[in-house]
Design an enzyme around this catalytic site. Structure first.
Site, mmCIF file in Angstrom:
data_model
loop_
_atom_site.group_PDB
_atom_site.id
_atom_site.type_symbol
_atom_site.label_atom_id
_atom_site.label_comp_id
_atom_site.label_asym_id
_atom_site.label_seq_id
_atom_site.Cartn_x
_atom_site.Cartn_y
_atom_site.Cartn_z
ATOM 1 C CD GLU A 201 46.207 34.426 17.381
ATOM 2 O OE1 GLU A 201 45.850 35.080 18.248
ATOM 3 O OE2 GLU A 201 46.513 35.141 16.077
ATOM 4 C CE LYS B 18 36.709 33.447 21.448
ATOM 5 N NZ LYS B 18 36.159 33.845 22.804
ATOM 6 C CG ASP C 284 37.175 32.627 29.318
ATOM 7 O OD1 ASP C 284 36.465 33.547 28.889
ATOM 8 O OD2 ASP C 284 36.506 31.529 30.109
ATOM 9 C CE1 TYR D 143 42.714 39.945 20.554
ATOM 10 C CE2 TYR D 143 43.529 38.534 22.590
ATOM 11 C CZ TYR D 143 42.616 39.205 21.908
ATOM 12 O OH TYR D 143 41.566 39.866 22.610
ATOM 13 C CE LYS E 164 32.518 30.071 22.918
ATOM 14 N NZ LYS E 164 32.928 31.049 23.609
ATOM 15 C CB CYS F 126 18.644 38.423 57.557
ATOM 16 S SG CYS F 126 19.609 36.828 57.752
ATOM 17 C CB CYS G 41 18.197 36.655 61.941
ATOM 18 S SG CYS G 41 19.148 38.232 61.243
ATOM 19 C CB CYS H 145 22.659 39.469 57.526
ATOM 20 S SG CYS H 145 22.093 39.172 59.432
ATOM 21 C CB CYS I 114 22.308 36.278 61.792
ATOM 22 S SG CYS I 114 21.896 35.447 60.409
#
Ligand code: IVH
Length: 688
Positions: free
Chosen positions: A118, A120, A122, A233, A321, A415, A418, A433, A438
């Site tokens: 099957e 895999k 993700d 599955y 994999k 920041c 700034c 920020c 800025c």
């Protein structure tokens, strides 16, 4: 069961529920809708009305009840009846053969063994439990033994059945737990990120993160808006009577209306499995969702019990994999970037390295949590990879190569640009920020203002905005309109010709349409579509500036959060001064009617007939020979039409270029008119 509900109503409600579930199944699981969106909406509305009139009939199993209330106390913990183990990985043919040898040795078998191969997926692993045919709960994998109760979020996914059909033949039991993966396909992932970008929210790194982030939401209404998908599955605890092989059990899952990946094969030997791995190494690129390998399972389930599991993983299954292109390099520094809405994102500065076709010198680190989780330190040797084949990412640190001189990263309190204190909020991982002046924010705001979909100022790129802010003191949008050719010529990489072009591009932007200006202002949560809706609704900048909350909410597609953001943007005195300044500079957005006016002009050339394109919705698919997709979009919009990225019953035309994909199929299914390139051009030119 005495009640005031007439029997006919009771029956109608039952029929409607079954029909809607059936249509959800046809649409979301089989991808074979039988009715139009409109017909579906009518069924749904009828059911909602009956349930409102007869509250006794309400039921959590009703398709109207998929999106529930916000969870106020976080997720409960659920202990899995059967643990959700992980799978051991293999990376080569040799390792697959070793796996096959080991399995056969443990079983005392010789000869070939049958496997199911099957994809895999993700995504994020989940389990859903049904009791007496009804969804009882759904949970995340967690640590394999205990996970989060995410029932409310899983219920919003319409390929997850609320009720199971009966199998019959004495096969049904009282309990079945089904395991699978929740995921986002690439178009869905991009849609979410485009929206986040428009709203100034930090982007998700890849579809899996976006899925995990969605499932963690405490508000099911938000989850319901994410186009989450599922593939199932495996089976956990159950008393159903099941066939003896895994391949047949997957078919049972299909009979129970679960979405099962069609790309699965029974292989008669490990050599056939290896052939499959070769096939999928490249074929996976044709899928519109992410897979990180194949899963190889012994087909006969009776062997599973005999093989058992190690502490970590069952012995009857192994993952193969795929190879992701990776590179190793030094992380030299971590810098923080400030975006136009003030979001601060950490970025890794890398020793430049070649990876999958380009030289990579920066990688996004997303947020502080990610840096901590991966224990990334300055000076580390890191493995980088292109996520979803685009943005480089740090996969992991080669801790074994540490010298002791690596420095943990501390997120700045102020920041980096700034110096004003950063805002760390409990509610979101993003750090902000809050100082609107800025310089980094200004640069990013200018960049956004000048982009193609906004004021379309060609040449206003990253390097130029940087210099404009640093050397020519540009702070507000209006400052752009006061730039002289001489001043521009003083900048690096700016000859007389480019300076002249830039001045002209800036001048030309003064008459961009109203929506382009609204979008260009970079109001938080206001993306391109909202900008167009606002322009069409209010017709002038002045009307928009004066709009009350109620008036804003009256615009289709504008909700509370967006309305609030728009209101506070225009209430802000600095923004008001900035806008007055822009108008004083001569910016005259073609008011709302811009689109209509041009459509009318186009019509006038052909006589008083309105363009056949006005008011129509187009979906573009495949590649056109004579123009790019954005040119096609512009031409459609110039004639008063609109474009959409997905085909629905509301689509008027699907324009079909070369190598058109699933949108064409969908158009056929829904019976929507398709146009080839020639027909499309004829329509644009008003020849019909
Ligand atoms: S079978 C004990 N099949 O991969 C075996 N898992 O790294 C149960 N996964 O936790 C899992 N696609 O989240 C199986 N076709 C597939 C899968 C799959 C993705 C995930 C699953 C598992 C992880 C292991």
């Amino acid at each position: 069961m005495s009640s005031s509900v007439p029997e006919t109503v009771r029956q109608r409600v039952e029929t409607l529920r079954q029909e809607i579930e059936e249509h959800d199944y046809l649409y979301y699981v089989l991808n074979r809708p039988r009715i139009s969106d409109r017909e579906y909406d009518l069924l749904m509305r009828e059911l909602e009305e009956l349930e409102a009139r007869y509250p006794e009939l309400r039921s959590p199993l009703s398709p109207t009840q998929r999106v529930g209330e916000k969870l106020t106390e976080g997720f409960r913990t659920i202990t899995h009846a059967v643990p959700m183990l992980s799978i051991s990985n293999t990376y080569s043919q040799a390792e697959l053969r070793e796996f096959d040898e080991r399995v056969k040795r443990l079983l005392g078998l010789s000869g070939d063994l049958e496997y199911v191969v099957e994809l895999k997926i993700d995504g994020v692993a989940v389990t859903v439990r049904y009791e007496d045919g009804a969804l009882a709960y759904g949970a995340t994998r967690g640590d394999g033994f205990q996970g989060d109760d995410i029932t409310a979020n899983l219920r919003t996914i319409r390929s997850v059945p609320l009720q199971l059909p009966r199998l019959g033949g004495g096969r049904d039991g009282r309990i079945i737990e089904v395991r699978g993966e929740v995921y986002l396909d690439y178009p869905g992932f991009e849609r979410i990120n485009r929206q986040r970008e428009a709203e100034g929210e930090p982007l998700f790194a890849n579809p899996r993160n976006a899925t995990a982030g969605s499932l963690k939401q405490l508000d099911p209404a938000i989850v319901a808006q994410r186009p989450l998908q599922t593939f199932f599955y495996a089976i956990g605890e159950t008393d159903y009577v099941l066939p003896p092989t895994h391949a047949e059990r997957l078919e049972v899952l299909e009979q129970l209306h679960f979405r099962v990946n069609p790309h699965r094969s029974v292989c008669r030997s490990i050599e056939e499995v290896i052939e499959k791995t070769k096939e999928w190494e490249t074929r996976r690129e044709t899928l519109d969702y992410a897979t990180d390998g194949l899963v190889v399972k012994v087909n006969r389930v009776e062997y599973w019990e005999r093989l058992g599991a190690t502490a970590k993983a069952p012995r009857w299954v192994v993952a193969y994999k795929f190879s992701a292109e990776q590179a190793v390099t030094t992380l030299k520094e971590i810098v923080c970037q400030v975006g136009r809405t003030g979001t601060v994102t950490p970025v890794a500065v890398l020793e430049p390295v070649f990876l999958a076709g380009t030289v990579v010198s920066r990688a996004t680190l997303h947020n502080a949590e990610e840096i901590q989780r991966k224990d990334i330190r300055v000076g580390d040797q890191v493995v980088i990879e292109k996520a979803g084949e685009i943005i480089p990412q740090v996969v992991r640190v080669l801790t074994e190569l540490r010298t002791g001189r690596e420095k943990p990263f501390e997120f700045p309190r102020n920041c980096p640009c700034c110096g004003s204190p950063l805002l760390f909020s409990e509610k979101e991982v993003a750090v902000r920020c809050e100082n609107a002046s800025c310089p980094d924010q200004i640069k990013d705001r200018l960049l956004h203002f000048g982009q193609r979909d906004a004021m379309d100022i060609e040449g206003l790129g990253t390097q130029l905005t940087e210099q404009l802010v640093a050397k020519l003191g540009v702070r507000r949008f209006g400052d752009l309109y006061r730039l002289s050719r001489e001043a521009l010529e003083s900048l690096e990489r700016m000859g007389p010709k480019s300076a002249e072009n830039l001045v002209q591009a800036i001048e030309a932007s003064k008459t961009r349409p109203l929506w382009a200006l609204i979008f260009g202002l970079g109001i938080r949560h206001v993306g391109l579509q909202s900008a167009k809706d606002l322009a069409a609704h209010f017709g002038s900048l002045d009307a928009l500036r004066k709009a009350s909350r109620e008036q804003l909410l009256a615009v289709e597609g504008i909700g509370e959060i967006v309305a609030e953001s728009i209101e506070s943007f225009f209430r802000n005195p600095d923004n008001a001064a900035m806008l007055d300044d822009l108008l004083a500079c001569g910016v005259r957005p073609e008011e709302g009617a811009g689109i209509a006016r041009r459509a009318a002009q186009a019509g006038a050339e052909r006589g008083p007939v309105a363009s056949p394109i006005a008011g129509k919705t187009f979906v573009l698919t495949g590649t056109l020979k004579s123009m790019t997709r954005s040119e096609a979009t512009q031409r459609i919009e110039a004639l008063g039409g609109r474009t959409s990225s997905s085909v629905s019953a509301k689509t008027d035309y699907v324009v079909v270029g070369e190598e058109a994909g699933s949108k064409l199929e969908k158009a056929h299914k829904l019976g929507i008119q398709t146009l080839n390139e020639e027909e499309f051009l004829a329509l644009l030119e008003g020849k019909e």
